[in-house]
Design an enzyme around this catalytic site. Structure first.
Site, PDB file in Angstrom:
ATOM      1  N   LYS A 137       0.833  -1.207   0.000  1.00 36.81           N
ATOM      2  CA  LYS A 137       0.000   0.000   0.000  1.00 36.81           C
ATOM      3  C   LYS A 137       0.865   1.254   0.000  1.00 36.81           C
ATOM      4  O   LYS A 137       0.565   2.229  -0.699  1.00 36.81           O
ATOM      5  CB  LYS A 137      -0.930  -0.018   1.215  1.00 36.81           C
ATOM      6  CG  LYS A 137      -2.011  -1.087   1.122  1.00 36.81           C
ATOM      7  CD  LYS A 137      -2.668  -1.329   2.473  1.00 36.81           C
ATOM      8  CE  LYS A 137      -3.614  -2.515   2.395  1.00 36.81           C
ATOM      9  NZ  LYS A 137      -4.122  -2.933   3.711  1.00 36.81           N
ATOM     10  N   GLN A 181      -4.825  -2.293   9.857  1.00 35.49           N
ATOM     11  CA  GLN A 181      -4.464  -3.573   9.248  1.00 35.49           C
ATOM     12  C   GLN A 181      -4.859  -4.722  10.167  1.00 35.49           C
ATOM     13  O   GLN A 181      -4.525  -4.733  11.359  1.00 35.49           O
ATOM     14  CB  GLN A 181      -2.963  -3.623   8.977  1.00 35.49           C
ATOM     15  CG  GLN A 181      -2.525  -4.842   8.181  1.00 35.49           C
ATOM     16  CD  GLN A 181      -3.085  -4.818   6.759  1.00 35.49           C
ATOM     17  OE1 GLN A 181      -3.034  -3.809   6.084  1.00 35.49           O
ATOM     18  NE2 GLN A 181      -3.603  -5.946   6.325  1.00 35.49           N
ATOM     19  N   ASP A 204     -12.130   2.109   3.236  1.00 27.24           N
ATOM     20  CA  ASP A 204     -12.529   0.741   2.903  1.00 27.24           C
ATOM     21  C   ASP A 204     -13.928   0.703   2.314  1.00 27.24           C
ATOM     22  O   ASP A 204     -14.249  -0.170   1.520  1.00 27.24           O
ATOM     23  CB  ASP A 204     -12.526  -0.146   4.150  1.00 27.24           C
ATOM     24  CG  ASP A 204     -11.131  -0.514   4.607  1.00 27.24           C
ATOM     25  OD1 ASP A 204     -10.186  -0.315   3.830  1.00 27.24           O
ATOM     26  OD2 ASP A 204     -10.979  -0.985   5.744  1.00 27.24           O
TER      27      ASP A 204
END
Length: 377
Positions: A137, A181, A204
Site C-alpha cells: 500500500k 491492518q 474501505d
C-alpha cells in the site's frame, strides 16, 4: 447440492500434485459499525474528476446507476476503450492506467490548493503477511504521489494505544483515509477499534451506513468498497455492457459478494446470487452473461458452468500446492481458468486481474476523500 460443500481439484495441466494449502489472508475490507449517528448527503459533494460515481438519470434526486468511470472516458470513450487481448481482462494494465490518472489529479490538487492526499495505516504486531500488505500500500501511494502515514505498534500494545493513534489520524487534516491492518492481536476488541475510525476517512467503504446508502436508490455512499468497485471499473474500462444483462455473483460476503451485487443492480443488470444453500448452482450460473466469483474456493467454477460468450470476473485468490514452484505453491482463482477461458468471451487472470484493481480503488477512494474534505473539484 450445496456449493460450499463441494470438493474441488486443480484443473491445470501441470503434473505436480495440487491441493489447497492453509492460507490466512488479511484484508482491510471489513464490515464496520459505528456508535454515532451520521447524516449522509443525498449526493456526493463535488465528485472527483478522475474517478467518480455519476447518475445517468434525468432527475438529480434519483440515482439509477453508479458508473465508476473516468472523465475522459465519459467524453472520449472511443479513445480510452481497451482491447481484450487473448480473452484476458488485464487488471494490472488497467490499474497502471488508473494510477497514472490519479497521479495527475494529485499533482493538480497540490498545485491548485497545496494539498496532497494522505493515507494512514495502523499496523499492530509483526505478522509477515500483514507487513507485506502494508508495504504494498505504501509503494502504491508513493507511485501516485499520495502521502502515506504508518503507525507500527508492538504485539503487546494496549487497545488504548491503537485508539489514540486512530484519534490522532481522525483529527489530522493531512490524513484523508485510515486503515487498521487486520488481524489485530487477540487481546484487542476489533470492532471497538474499527468503530473509532471516522466515517469520512473510512476508505474501505464498508461502514454499514455506506453499504446502506449503496443499497438505496437516490443515495450515494461516501465510499464504494474497493474490490467490488474494481470489478465494475474493469468492465467499464473494457467497454463491456452491463445494462440489461443477466449477472450471477457467486458468494454473498460483506466484503465482495453483497456489495458487488448492489453495484450491478445500480448498473441495471438483473442479478442473482449463488451461495452455499443455492440449489443447482451450475445451472443458475450458466444463464449469466456476467459471472463474478468471490467464494474463496480454488477452481470451484468449472468450464461447464459458463455460458458461451459470458464475461468472467474472478475475485478469488487461493494457494494450491505446486512443487514445481520455488515457493511450493501457486495462486489460482475460484474459476478454473483453463476450462473457462475456452468458453468465455473474456476472463480475469489470477493473479493480475482483480487484485491490482483493488489497490487502485483504494488510492481512488483516498483521492475522493481528499477532494471532498477540501471542497476541490
Amino acid at each position: 447440492m450445496a456449493a460450499a460443500s463441494m470438493v474441488f481439484t486443480d484443473c491445470s495441466s501441470t503434473t505436480a500434485a495440487a491441493r489447497l494449502l492453509p492460507f490466512t489472508r488479511t484484508t482491510p475490507l471489513l464490515l464496520r459499525t459505528t456508535q454515532y449517528a451520521v447524516v449522509f448527503p443525498r449526493r456526493l459533494i463535488h465528485p472527483p474528476r478522475t474517478l467518480s460515481i455519476h447518475s445517468s438519470s434525468s432527475s438529480p434526486s434519483q440515482l439509477s446507476t453508479a458508473s465508476i468511470v473516468s472523465e475522459n472516458e465519459k467524453h472520449e470513450k472511443s479513445d480510452t476503450k481497451l482491447e481484450i487481448v487473448n480473452k484476458r481482462l488485464d487488471g494490472k494494465k488497467v490499474a497502471e492506467k488508473i494510477r497514472g490518472e490519479i497521479a495527475e489529479e494529485v499533482s493538480r490538487m497540490k498545485d491548485a490548493i497545496g494539498v496532497v492526499p494522505g493515507l494512514a495505516v495502523i499496523l499492530v504486531g509483526d505478522r509477515e503477511e500483514s507487513a507485506t500488505y502494508v508495504s504494498k500500500k505504501k509503494e502504491a501511494c508513493e507511485v501516485v504521489g499520495i502521502t502515506s502515514f504508518e503507525v507500527h505498534l508492538p504485539e503487546d500494545a494496549t487497545e488504548q494505544e491503537v485508539l489514540d493513534s486512530i484519534s490522532g489520524f481522525n483529527e489530522d487534516p493531512s490524513v484523508h483515509g485510515i486503515l487498521v491492518q487486520l488481524p489485530l492481536p487477540r487481546h484487542m476488541d476489533e470492532q471497538n477499534i474499527l468503530n473509532a475510525v471516522s466515517i469520512e476517512k473510512d476508505v474501505d467503504g464498508f461502514h454499514p451506513l455506506n453499504i446502506g446508502c449503496l443499497a438505496m436508490r437516490g443515495r450515494e455512499p461516501f465510499f464504494v468498497p474497493c474490490t467490488p468497485k474494481g470489478c465494475i471499473e474493469l468492465l467499464h474500462r473494457y467497454d463491456i455492457p452491463i445494462k440489461g444483462k443477466r449477472a450471477v455473483v457467486i458468494g454473498r460476503s460483506n466484503i465482495v459478494g453483497m456489495p458487488v451485487a448492489l453495484l450491478l443492480q445500480r448498473e441495471d443488470a438483473t442479478v442473482s446470487i449463488v451461495h452455499s444453500r443455492t440449489k443447482n448452482p451450475e445451472e443458475l450460473t450458466k444463464q449469466a452473461d456476467i459471472v463474478i466469483a468471490a467464494v474463496g474456493q480454488a477452481n470451484m467454477v468449472r468450464g461447464s458452468w459458463i455460458k458461451p460468450g459470458a464475461v468472467v470476473i474472478d475475485v478469488g485468490i487461493n494457494p494450491v500446492e505446486d512443487k514445481t514452484k520455488r515457493s511450493g505453491f501457486r495462486l489460482v482463482g475460484d474459476v478454473c481458468y483453463k476450462e473457462a477461458k475456452e468458453i468465455a468471451s473474456a476472463i480475469t487472470p489470477v493473479p493480475g486481474g482483480v487484485g491490482p484493481m483493488t489497490i487502485a480503488m483504494l488510492l481512488t477512494n483516498t483521492l475522493i476523500s481528499a477532494k471532498r474534505i477540501h471542497n476541490f473539484q
